[in-house]
Structure formats: C-alpha cells, structure tokens
Design a protein around this motif. Structure first.
Motif, short mmCIF file in Angstrom:
data_model
loop_
_atom_site.label_atom_id
_atom_site.label_comp_id
_atom_site.label_asym_id
_atom_site.label_seq_id
_atom_site.Cartn_x
_atom_site.Cartn_y
_atom_site.Cartn_z
N MET A 55 -27.90 -11.36 -13.86
CA MET A 55 -28.61 -10.72 -15.15
C MET A 55 -29.15 -9.50 -14.88
O MET A 55 -29.45 -9.09 -14.09
N SER A 56 -29.02 -8.69 -16.12
CA SER A 56 -29.46 -7.26 -16.31
C SER A 56 -30.68 -7.18 -17.06
O SER A 56 -30.71 -8.01 -18.10
N GLU A 57 -31.76 -6.43 -16.74
CA GLU A 57 -32.79 -6.31 -17.55
C GLU A 57 -32.44 -4.87 -18.36
O GLU A 57 -32.37 -3.84 -17.93
N ILE A 58 -32.79 -5.05 -19.65
CA ILE A 58 -32.65 -3.92 -20.54
C ILE A 58 -33.85 -3.63 -21.13
O ILE A 58 -34.75 -4.51 -21.54
N ARG A 59 -34.42 -2.31 -20.95
CA ARG A 59 -35.58 -1.72 -21.69
C ARG A 59 -35.26 -1.53 -23.08
O ARG A 59 -34.12 -0.89 -23.48
N VAL A 60 -36.08 -1.83 -24.10
CA VAL A 60 -35.96 -1.62 -25.47
C VAL A 60 -37.06 -1.22 -26.13
O VAL A 60 -38.19 -1.75 -25.89
N ALA A 61 -37.04 0.11 -26.54
CA ALA A 61 -38.40 0.77 -27.32
C ALA A 61 -38.21 0.27 -28.76
O ALA A 61 -37.23 0.24 -29.44
N LEU A 62 -39.43 0.00 -29.20
CA LEU A 62 -39.83 -0.66 -30.60
C LEU A 62 -40.48 0.29 -31.24
O LEU A 62 -41.50 0.97 -30.70
N PRO A 63 -40.19 0.64 -32.55
CA PRO A 63 -41.11 1.33 -33.51
C PRO A 63 -42.27 0.59 -33.85
O PRO A 63 -42.29 -0.52 -33.72
N SER A 64 -43.15 1.21 -34.21
CA SER A 64 -44.65 0.73 -34.37
C SER A 64 -44.41 -0.50 -35.41
O SER A 64 -45.15 -1.48 -35.05
N HIS A 65 -44.06 -0.51 -36.34
CA HIS A 65 -43.91 -1.85 -37.08
C HIS A 65 -43.16 -2.96 -36.79
O HIS A 65 -43.64 -3.92 -37.18
N LEU A 66 -42.52 -2.59 -36.01
CA LEU A 66 -41.78 -3.85 -35.11
C LEU A 66 -42.70 -4.30 -33.72
O LEU A 66 -42.55 -5.48 -33.61
N ARG A 67 -43.18 -3.27 -33.35
CA ARG A 67 -44.31 -3.80 -32.22
C ARG A 67 -45.21 -4.65 -32.90
O ARG A 67 -45.56 -5.73 -32.05
N THR A 68 -45.97 -4.42 -34.15
CA THR A 68 -46.71 -5.38 -34.75
C THR A 68 -46.29 -6.69 -34.86
O THR A 68 -46.88 -7.80 -34.59
N LEU A 69 -44.97 -6.81 -35.25
CA LEU A 69 -44.24 -8.06 -35.50
C LEU A 69 -43.93 -8.85 -34.39
O LEU A 69 -44.02 -10.12 -34.09
N ALA A 70 -43.65 -8.42 -33.21
CA ALA A 70 -43.35 -8.54 -31.93
C ALA A 70 -44.65 -9.16 -31.26
O ALA A 70 -44.40 -10.01 -30.41
N GLY A 71 -45.34 -8.57 -31.64
CA GLY A 71 -46.63 -8.68 -30.81
C GLY A 71 -46.56 -8.04 -29.38
O GLY A 71 -47.08 -8.54 -28.49
N ALA A 72 -45.82 -6.82 -29.24
CA ALA A 72 -45.63 -6.44 -28.09
C ALA A 72 -46.08 -4.95 -27.92
O ALA A 72 -46.36 -4.32 -29.00
N GLY A 73 -45.84 -4.16 -26.83
CA GLY A 73 -46.11 -2.93 -26.72
C GLY A 73 -44.86 -2.02 -27.22
O GLY A 73 -43.89 -2.46 -27.82
N SER A 74 -44.86 -0.65 -26.91
CA SER A 74 -43.83 -0.04 -27.37
C SER A 74 -42.58 -0.30 -26.80
O SER A 74 -41.41 0.34 -27.17
N GLU A 75 -42.57 -0.76 -25.49
CA GLU A 75 -41.39 -1.33 -24.78
C GLU A 75 -41.43 -2.63 -24.31
O GLU A 75 -42.38 -3.09 -24.03
N VAL A 76 -40.31 -3.22 -24.65
CA VAL A 76 -39.95 -4.95 -24.13
C VAL A 76 -38.94 -4.76 -23.25
O VAL A 76 -38.11 -3.95 -23.18
N ARG A 77 -38.82 -5.66 -22.41
CA ARG A 77 -37.52 -5.85 -21.42
C ARG A 77 -37.00 -7.10 -21.84
O ARG A 77 -37.83 -8.25 -21.90
N VAL A 78 -35.67 -7.20 -21.97
CA VAL A 78 -34.79 -8.43 -22.12
C VAL A 78 -33.64 -8.57 -21.26
O VAL A 78 -33.21 -7.62 -20.48
N SER A 79 -33.42 -9.65 -20.74
CA SER A 79 -32.36 -10.09 -19.89
C SER A 79 -31.03 -10.26 -20.44
O SER A 79 -31.16 -11.18 -21.66
N VAL A 80 -29.96 -9.76 -20.04
CA VAL A 80 -28.69 -10.07 -20.74
C VAL A 80 -27.73 -10.35 -19.48
O VAL A 80 -27.95 -10.13 -18.20
#
Length: 79
Positions: A1-26
């Motif tokens: 698995m690889s970990e990918i950093r995803v930057a979210l704009p402010s309106h999506l941060r609110t929906l995701a309940g996350a910070g400016s960056e999240v990490r996902v595994s692919v």
C-alpha cells in the motif's frame, strides 16, 4: 500500500471533518486519480457526491486535481 497526501479546500475540510491535508492508502505503484478519489471517499464518506457526481462518477465543476505539480483537471476520469 502507498500513502497519498490529499490537500482539501476549506469547504471540503468542513464536510470531511478534517484538516487541510488528509492521507489515504491506495494499492502500491502508480495509482490512477480515480483510485485516490475512491480511497478519499471511503475514508471520508461525507465527501461522496462533492468531488465526483454520485450517479456517473463524473467530475464536479470547479474542482481542481493537481499531482506532483501537474494539473490533472482535464485528464480522463480513470487516469
């Protein structure tokens, strides 16, 4: 698995309940953009239908896709 950093704009941060960056595994290797978006939507279900249309998975207008300094916004959805 690889970990990918995803930057979210402010309106999506609110929906995701996350910070400016999240990490996902692919899966290891060079994942397609669709793989990263699938992982992002699995990790943050509130984002389903905001980045891609719920019905056909098409891209929503005004969402930019950038990877490694390259703009992928106009690449085919499976890229």
């Amino acid at each position: 698995m690889s970990e990918i950093r995803v930057a979210l704009p402010s309106h999506l941060r609110t929906l995701a309940g996350a910070g400016s960056e999240v990490r996902v595994s692919v899966e290891a290797g060079a994942p397609a953009l669709a793989d990263v978006l699938d992982a992002l939507e699995r990790a943050h279900p509130a984002l389903r239908g905001t980045i891609r249309a719920r019905g056909d998975g098409g891209r929503r207008p005004y969402i930019r896709y950038l990877a490694c300094g390259e703009d992928l916004s106009h690449e085919p959805a499976g890229s």
